[in-house]
Design an enzyme around this catalytic site. Structure first.
Site, PDB file in Angstrom:
ATOM      1  N   HIS A 115       0.808  -1.222   0.000  1.00 40.20           N
ATOM      2  CA  HIS A 115       0.000   0.000   0.000  1.00 40.20           C
ATOM      3  C   HIS A 115       0.844   1.277   0.000  1.00 40.20           C
ATOM      4  O   HIS A 115       0.339   2.356  -0.278  1.00 40.20           O
ATOM      5  CB  HIS A 115      -0.999   0.008   1.172  1.00 40.20           C
ATOM      6  CG  HIS A 115      -0.401   0.212   2.523  1.00 40.20           C
ATOM      7  ND1 HIS A 115      -0.275  -0.804   3.445  1.00 40.20           N
ATOM      8  CD2 HIS A 115       0.077   1.322   3.144  1.00 40.20           C
ATOM      9  CE1 HIS A 115       0.252  -0.332   4.560  1.00 40.20           C
ATOM     10  NE2 HIS A 115       0.479   0.961   4.397  1.00 40.20           N
ATOM     11  N   SER A 119       4.828   2.721   7.975  1.00 43.95           N
ATOM     12  CA  SER A 119       4.391   1.605   7.140  1.00 43.95           C
ATOM     13  C   SER A 119       5.511   1.140   6.213  1.00 43.95           C
ATOM     14  O   SER A 119       6.117   1.930   5.487  1.00 43.95           O
ATOM     15  CB  SER A 119       3.184   2.044   6.300  1.00 43.95           C
ATOM     16  OG  SER A 119       2.620   0.956   5.632  1.00 43.95           O
ATOM     17  N   ASP A 170       0.089  -7.733   1.374  1.00 40.88           N
ATOM     18  CA  ASP A 170       0.474  -6.331   1.549  1.00 40.88           C
ATOM     19  C   ASP A 170       1.993  -6.169   1.556  1.00 40.88           C
ATOM     20  O   ASP A 170       2.559  -5.452   2.366  1.00 40.88           O
ATOM     21  CB  ASP A 170      -0.130  -5.738   2.826  1.00 40.88           C
ATOM     22  CG  ASP A 170      -0.063  -4.215   2.837  1.00 40.88           C
ATOM     23  OD1 ASP A 170       0.108  -3.611   1.762  1.00 40.88           O
ATOM     24  OD2 ASP A 170      -0.166  -3.621   3.942  1.00 40.88           O
TER      25      ASP A 170
END
Length: 353
Positions: free
Chosen positions: A153, A294, A183
């Site tokens: 992402h 992230s 992911d």
């Protein structure tokens, strides 16, 4: 006194005991044969070599003790060295003062500062530009020529990717492969060499309560270090699965206060995950994670990567009343590194799930 002199008293006679034959040299002696040059017929005593077994036996023990003492003074390795010597191993000579597979020194092992110093050079900031804007995330360098692991992402829908090393040097990167179901994504720097790499650990050995360190670029603050513990294992976390870049999940990692939307326990956090989602087992940690972490690293105290940070919960600020971020509350999640290791061949092959 001549050692070959007959010591039998004068006038003494042989006893009536049976004569016994003894082996001496290459001939048998039966007690009656006279030897040349020997008075009385008795052979000279055999020439026994002097022994010093008692003194020789002590020397290896003393040497071992000295070596073990020296090892204790230099690096605290006495137990390891003695154990290896007892097993006949010569591997003790290969000791270098570092934990194998990492660059955490023995003196800094188990400390946040030691882990940060060793691993920070392998953590990068990723800027991904698309038609929707620019997002900021983190990544982990796994090869010297610039392979970097991050979250899907973070780079989803990116038209241009720029990576900033801990030194401040920047590179352009290309997407090698993605796996939205997990992911995960793999990117590669252009023209990079000799980069500092991270060691991938074993997430199956992680236990609740283990100390961990998180390194990433929250809000664009490159190389930010936080610490905490593993709060839980095997949490089912659901995140958006979108390769088109139409969702906001990958586009809000920089400023602007947007978070990583995800689902946990049947509830949605940090916004709407959309219609396309994927669920994976995650490590839960209370180490502070914020937008920009992230794709960064969750690290054990040996300096090994045990997870890729992927989601965190940040309740909106009630004071602002506009849904702005209130920051980390110690509820973060990371993809176990064993999931990444099992997926590396697929990512390197350029497969996009």
């Amino acid at each position: 006194m001549d050692m070959t002199e007959n010591l039998r008293p004068s006038g003494a006679h042989p006893t009536d005991q049976d004569r016994t034959s003894y082996a001496y040299g290459n001939a048998a002696y039966d007690g009656s044969t006279a030897y040349d040059g020997v008075a009385g017929g008795y052979p000279p005593p055999p020439p026994y070599a002097p022994t010093n077994n008692h003194r020789r036996a002590k020397r290896p023990v003393a040497l071992l003790a000295a070596v073990a003492l020296a090892a204790a003074v230099v690096g605290g390795g006495t137990a390891t060295l003695v154990g290896q010597l007892n097993n006949g191993s010569a591997q003790a000579t290969g000791f270098t003062g570092t934990v194998q597979g990492t660059t955490v020194s023995q003196s800094s092992k188990g400390t946040v500062s030691g882990v940060a110093e060793a691993v920070s050079p392998a953590i990068v900031e990723i800027g991904a530009a698309s038609s929707a804007g620019k997002s900021t995330g983190s990544g982990v360098v796994i090869t010297e020529d610039g392979e970097i692991v991050t979250n899907n992402h973070v780079i989803s829908g990116a038209q241009q990717i720029e990576v900033t090393l801990s030194t401040g040097k920047t590179y352009t990167a290309d997407v090698v492969g993605t796996d939205p179901d997990k992911d995960l994504a793999l990117i590669k720097l252009r023209g990079a060499s000799g980069l500092k790499t991270a060691a991938l650990g074993d997430s199956s050995q992680v236990k609740v309560g283990d100390q961990v360190v998180a390194i990433g670029s929250p809000e664009g603050l490159t190389g930010t270090v936080t610490s905490g513990i593993i709060s839980a294992l095997d949490r089912d976390v659901t995140v958006a699965k979108d390769d088109s870049g139409s969702s906001d999940q990958g586009q809000g990692q920089g400023g602007g206060g947007q978070q990583w939307p995800f689902e946990f326990g049947g509830q949605q956090f940090n916004g709407d995950t959309g219609e396309k989602t994927t669920t994976y087992k995650a490590l839960q940690t209370d180490a502070s994670l914020n937008p920009g972490n992230s794709g960064g690293a969750l690290i054990n105290m040996d300096g090994e990567i045990i997870g890729i940070n992927s989601a965190m919960y940040a309740p909106s600020s009630s004071a602002a009343g506009s849904g702005s971020s209130a920051g980390s509350v110690g509820l973060g999640f990371a993809i176990p590194v064993n999931t990444l290791k099992a997926d590396l061949d697929t990512l390197r092959a350029g497969n996009n799930s």
